[in-house]
Structure formats: structure tokens, C-alpha cells
Design a protein around this motif. Structure first.
Motif, short mmCIF file in Angstrom:
data_model
loop_
_atom_site.label_atom_id
_atom_site.label_comp_id
_atom_site.label_asym_id
_atom_site.label_seq_id
_atom_site.Cartn_x
_atom_site.Cartn_y
_atom_site.Cartn_z
N THR A 200 0.84 -1.21 0.00
CA THR A 200 0.00 0.00 0.00
C THR A 200 0.87 1.26 0.00
O THR A 200 1.85 1.32 0.76
CB THR A 200 -0.86 0.03 1.30
N VAL A 201 0.50 2.24 -0.82
CA VAL A 201 1.18 3.54 -0.81
C VAL A 201 0.10 4.63 -0.77
O VAL A 201 -0.83 4.61 -1.59
CB VAL A 201 2.05 3.75 -2.08
N ASN A 202 0.21 5.54 0.19
CA ASN A 202 -0.72 6.68 0.25
C ASN A 202 0.07 7.98 0.15
O ASN A 202 1.13 8.10 0.77
CB ASN A 202 -1.45 6.73 1.60
N CYS A 203 -0.48 8.93 -0.59
CA CYS A 203 0.14 10.26 -0.65
C CYS A 203 -0.94 11.33 -0.49
O CYS A 203 -1.95 11.30 -1.20
CB CYS A 203 0.86 10.46 -1.98
N ASP A 204 -0.71 12.24 0.46
CA ASP A 204 -1.60 13.40 0.63
C ASP A 204 -0.87 14.67 0.21
O ASP A 204 0.30 14.86 0.59
CB ASP A 204 -2.00 13.55 2.11
N PHE A 205 -1.56 15.50 -0.55
CA PHE A 205 -0.97 16.77 -1.01
C PHE A 205 -2.01 17.87 -0.83
O PHE A 205 -3.02 17.89 -1.53
CB PHE A 205 -0.57 16.65 -2.50
N TYR A 206 -1.80 18.73 0.15
CA TYR A 206 -2.78 19.79 0.42
C TYR A 206 -2.08 21.13 0.61
O TYR A 206 -1.34 21.32 1.59
CB TYR A 206 -3.63 19.43 1.66
N ILE A 207 -2.29 22.03 -0.36
CA ILE A 207 -1.66 23.35 -0.33
C ILE A 207 -2.73 24.38 -0.73
O ILE A 207 -3.50 24.12 -1.66
CB ILE A 207 -0.49 23.45 -1.35
N GLY A 208 -2.74 25.52 -0.08
CA GLY A 208 -3.61 26.63 -0.53
C GLY A 208 -2.76 27.54 -1.40
O GLY A 208 -2.10 28.45 -0.89
N ALA A 209 -2.75 27.29 -2.71
CA ALA A 209 -1.82 27.99 -3.62
C ALA A 209 -2.56 29.03 -4.45
O ALA A 209 -3.42 28.67 -5.27
CB ALA A 209 -1.14 26.97 -4.53
N HIS A 210 -2.23 30.28 -4.24
CA HIS A 210 -2.87 31.38 -5.00
C HIS A 210 -1.91 31.84 -6.08
O HIS A 210 -1.15 32.78 -5.89
CB HIS A 210 -3.24 32.53 -4.05
N PHE A 211 -1.88 31.11 -7.21
CA PHE A 211 -0.92 31.43 -8.28
C PHE A 211 -1.31 32.69 -9.02
O PHE A 211 -0.46 33.50 -9.39
CB PHE A 211 -0.86 30.27 -9.29
N GLY A 212 -2.62 32.80 -9.31
CA GLY A 212 -3.08 33.97 -10.06
C GLY A 212 -2.58 34.01 -11.48
O GLY A 212 -2.29 35.06 -12.01
N GLY A 213 -2.44 32.87 -12.16
CA GLY A 213 -1.99 32.85 -13.57
C GLY A 213 -2.78 31.81 -14.33
O GLY A 213 -3.94 31.57 -14.04
N PHE A 214 -2.09 31.15 -15.29
CA PHE A 214 -2.77 30.19 -16.17
C PHE A 214 -3.39 29.02 -15.39
O PHE A 214 -4.39 28.46 -15.79
CB PHE A 214 -1.80 29.67 -17.24
N ARG A 215 -2.81 28.69 -14.24
CA ARG A 215 -3.34 27.55 -13.47
C ARG A 215 -4.75 27.83 -12.95
O ARG A 215 -5.53 26.90 -12.78
CB ARG A 215 -2.40 27.22 -12.29
N ASP A 216 -5.05 29.09 -12.70
CA ASP A 216 -6.39 29.44 -12.21
C ASP A 216 -7.47 29.21 -13.28
O ASP A 216 -8.65 29.11 -12.96
CB ASP A 216 -6.45 30.93 -11.80
N GLU A 217 -7.03 29.13 -14.54
CA GLU A 217 -7.99 29.02 -15.66
C GLU A 217 -8.06 27.61 -16.24
O GLU A 217 -9.03 27.27 -16.90
CB GLU A 217 -7.56 29.99 -16.80
N MET A 218 -7.01 26.77 -16.04
CA MET A 218 -6.96 25.49 -16.76
C MET A 218 -7.92 24.46 -16.17
O MET A 218 -8.31 24.56 -15.00
CB MET A 218 -5.52 24.97 -16.85
N PRO A 219 -8.34 23.46 -16.96
CA PRO A 219 -9.38 22.52 -16.53
C PRO A 219 -8.97 21.60 -15.35
O PRO A 219 -9.77 21.36 -14.47
CB PRO A 219 -9.65 21.66 -17.78
N SER A 220 -7.76 21.08 -15.35
CA SER A 220 -7.35 20.11 -14.31
C SER A 220 -6.02 20.52 -13.71
O SER A 220 -5.02 19.81 -13.84
CB SER A 220 -7.23 18.71 -14.90
N PRO A 221 -5.97 21.70 -13.05
CA PRO A 221 -4.66 22.21 -12.63
C PRO A 221 -3.89 21.26 -11.73
O PRO A 221 -2.68 21.07 -11.91
CB PRO A 221 -5.00 23.52 -11.90
N LEU A 222 -4.56 20.63 -10.77
CA LEU A 222 -3.84 19.77 -9.82
C LEU A 222 -3.26 18.54 -10.51
O LEU A 222 -2.07 18.26 -10.40
CB LEU A 222 -4.76 19.34 -8.68
N ILE A 223 -4.12 17.81 -11.23
CA ILE A 223 -3.67 16.55 -11.84
C ILE A 223 -2.62 16.81 -12.92
O ILE A 223 -1.59 16.16 -12.97
CB ILE A 223 -4.87 15.78 -12.46
#
Ligand SMILES: NC(=O)c1ccc[n+]([C@@H]2O[C@H](COP(=O)([O-])OP(=O)(O)OC[C@H]3O[C@@H](n4cnc5c(N)ncnc54)[C@H](O)[C@@H]3O)[C@@H](O)[C@H]2O)c1
Length: 337
Positions: free
Chosen positions: A148-171
Motif C-alpha cells: 500500500t502507498v498513500n500520498c496526501d498533497f494539500y496546499i492553498g496555492a494562490h498562483f493567479g496565472g494560467f493555473r487558475d484558468e486550466m481545466p485540471s490544474p492539480l492533476i
């Protein structure tokens, strides 16, 4: 070998993490290419290089005749830039993610094969001492066969650029790192995935900034990734916070601290007696992009194949596109490359 020669393509933000390593390794920068020539000139001046700047990649390669090319362009340009460099007879090291689609990635793998040249991807998070330690511990059977492998990734990231607009920024933009790390540290490859992407209420992103993914990996290992770029407070590490469970014990790794673990020390009792696990010390000498560059230089000098050679790295990219496909279809999908 005489001093290696490189042409760098893309002189934007991440180029600032590459040029210092080129200088340290005394690689000859034979040219810098960017669609915006002013950016290329700025980097040349910044590092005091004696190199031409240009916007025409093919002309620069014909003129400079480098041993290899570093592709630091945006993901949408990786396929065209890398294929042009391979066709011009150069080896290539490119930034992650390999490509903007699986069709492009397959074309790049084909181009490397046809040209008989190396194309490797820089997955900078592989070259981190803690990750090397965990990889060695698991490969060395310190916690028994991995389940078994588990990974948690939790960040409150306010980039304010292209990532705010793209469909699947995290993945698409982030999880490629954790998916690749899971393959690297656990030593397994993807088989299938069920994923749910979502955009939490109050999100400042247009697209889905959060996801939960359950991957079936080879050897029956289950890898669960839970993450969000829209999570205020109690952040995890940017590498992710990890748990690895084997038949004999567990390794924990979080907040960039030294990984630690426990293994069973007897076979009686409701909870078996446990003892601390000593992880192997990392022997890694060069971190991040420097580690990636050293693998390219080792290849040029000795022919040793880098770990993120494109035929291998396409499996990490395939996890990204399969997860998005699963989320769209609402069902388990095989991971294919
Ligand atoms: N490893 C990491 O942790 C990490 C961190 C940040 C970025 N990256 C990756 O690095 C790459 C670049 O990111 P960035 O933040 O530097 O982006 P950026 O937008 O700051 O820079 C990209 C540069 O490439 C140039 N460019 C685009 N298309 C081109 C083409 N066809 N030919 C020549 N130049 C071209 C642009 O003009 C720009 O100057 C991306 O793939 C990104 O995912 C990796």
C-alpha cells in the motif's frame, strides 16, 4: 569527452534553476533559443555567457551543433521542440510534463527511437535524498513486500496565472510529480485508476483543483493520492506526505523530515511487537535539476541510461491522462502508454 555543448530552448522562469548547474558543470552553452529573443538575451547576460540568442531552433542547431538540447519550454511546445532537436541529431533533456497529450508523448518516444538519440525527462523531485532513502529501503525489502502507498498533497496555492484558468490544474500541473514519485519510490508501474476530480466550494480556480485517485499498480500494490491546491491551512509538503506499508512494517515521510518507520519484531500479541526501522542513508550528491543534468552527462560520458528515459517516463504521464479520463467517465480505466 571534450566539454559537452548544449543549446537551451526556453528562457522563462524555470531556466533560472538550470543555468547555475550548467555553469557549475562547465557545460558549454552554445546557444539560447526563445520565441521571445529578449528573454534569451537576458539569461545570457545574467550568467555572463558567450553564446548567441535566437528564436529559430533549427537554424540554431545547424549553426551550434550541440551534443544535447535542454527543452524548458511550456508543455504545449515540448513535442515540437524535442522532436526537432532529435531529428537534428541531438540528445534531449526536457522539463516535465513530457507532453500535453499521450499522442504527443508517443510521437516523442518514436522520434527518439528513429533518431537513435536519448530523450529523458527531468522529474526534479526524484533527486531528493529522502526519496532515494525510501526507494532503497523498499527495494531492499526493509518493510517486506509492499502492499500500500498513500500520498496526501494539500496546499492553498494562490498562483493567479494560467493555473487558475486550466481545466485540471492539480492533476495536470502538479500530480505528475507525485505519480512519478510513487513509481520511483515503490518500484512499481501503473495498471488502472479510478479518480474523482472536483473543485471545492469557495475555490478560486476555474477548473478542478482537487482530486482523489486510487491506482492499481503492478505486484498488487494500491496507490492512493488525495490532493488539493485549494486547501487553506495545515499544508503538506510540496513533495506530498507519504505512508508506505509492507508485509513486515511501515515507512512514514512527511513535511520534508527524515523518513522513519517501524517493523515487526515478534509474532505474538494483538499488535505485534515493533522496533524502529533504520533506513539506508542516501548517497545522492546532486539534487533537483542538478541530479537530472548529471544523469545526462553520465549518459554522454559512459552510455549509462538515465532513470527518466522517455520510454520509462511516459508511464508517469500515462497516470495523469488516465486519471483525468477516469474522472470524466466516472469509472475505473486502464492506464495505457
Ligand atoms: N521541475 C519543476 O519543479 C518545475 C517547476 C516549474 C516549471 N517546470 C516546467 O518547466 C517548463 C517551463 O516552465 P516555466 O515556468 O519556465 O514557463 P515560462 O512560461 O516562464 O517559460 C517558458 C518559456 O518558453 C518559451 N517558449 C514557449 N514555446 C517556445 C518554443 N516553441 N520555442 C522556444 N521557446 C518557447 C516562452 O517564450 C517562455 O520564455 C514547463 O514544462 C513546466 O511544467 C518544472
Amino acid at each position: 569527452m571534450a566539454q559537452e555543448r548544449v543549446v537551451v530552448v526556453g528562457a522563462g522562469g524555470i531556466a533560472g534553476a538550470w543555468f547555475p548547474n550548467l555553469v557549475k558543470e562547465r557545460v558549454v552553452v552554445a546557444g539560447v533559443v526563445d520565441l521571445d529573443v529578449a528573454r534569451a538575451k537576458k539569461r545570457i547576460a545574467e550568467y555572463g555567457l558567450d553564446a548567441p540568442a535566437g528564436s529559430d531552433l533549427r537554424a540554431m542547431l545547424a549553426e551550434a551543433r550541440p551534443d544535447f538540447v535542454i527543452d524548458l519550454t511550456v508543455p504545449e511546445a515540448h513535442c515540437a521542440v524535442t522532436c526537432a532537436a532529435l531529428e537534428a541529431g541531438c540528445h534531449v533533456i526536457g522539463e516535465k510534463p513530457m507532453a500535453a497529450s499521450m499522442a504527443q508523448a508517443r510521437r516523442m518516444v518514436g522520434a527518439a527511437g528513429k533518431a537513435g538519440k536519448l530523450y529523458m525527462v527531468s522529474q526534479s523531485r526524484r533527486w531528493v535524498p529522502q526519496h532515494d532513502s525510501i526507494q532503497r529501503a523498499i527495494a531492499g525489502g526493509r518493510i517486506g513486500g509492499l502492499t500500500t502507498v498513500n500520498c496526501d498533497f494539500y496546499i492553498g496555492a494562490h498562483f493567479g496565472g494560467f493555473r487558475d484558468e486550466m481545466p485540471s490544474p492539480l492533476i495536470l500541473d502538479m500530480a505528475i510529480h507525485q505519480f512519478d514519485l510513487a513509481r520511483y519510490m515503490a518500484g512499481v508501474d501503473p495498471v488502472a485508476v479510478y479518480a474523482k476530480e472536483f473543485n471545492p466550494a469557495g475555490s478560486w480556480y476555474k477548473g478542478d483543483a482537487a482530486a482523489s485517485c486510487i491506482f492499481e499498480m503492478s505486484n498488487g500494490v494500491i496507490f492512493t493520492f488525495r490532493g488539493s491546491w485549494c486547501a487553506e491551512g495545515c499544508h503538506t509538503s510540496w513533495h506530498g506526505d507519504w505512508r508506505f506499508i509492507g508485509r513486515k512494517g511501515t515507512i512514514l515521510y512527511d513535511h520534508d523530515q527524515e523518513p522513519h518507520g517501524q517493523v515487526v519484531a515478534g509474532n505474538t500479541g494483538f499488535n505485534r511487537p515493533l522496533k524502529p526501522l533504520a533506513l539506508p542513508r542516501s548517497t545522492l550528491k546532486h539534487g533537483g535539476m542538478h541530479g537530472a543534468l548529471r544523469e545526462m552527462l553520465a549518459f554522454l560520458r559512459t552510455g549509462k541510461k538515465p532513470q527518466t528515459e522517455c520510454r520509462d517516463n511516459i508511464k508517469s504521464l500515462a497516470m495523469v491522462f488516465a486519471a483525468m479520463d477516469s474522472a470524466r467517465k466516472g469509472k475505473r480505466v486502464p492506464v495505457k502508454w
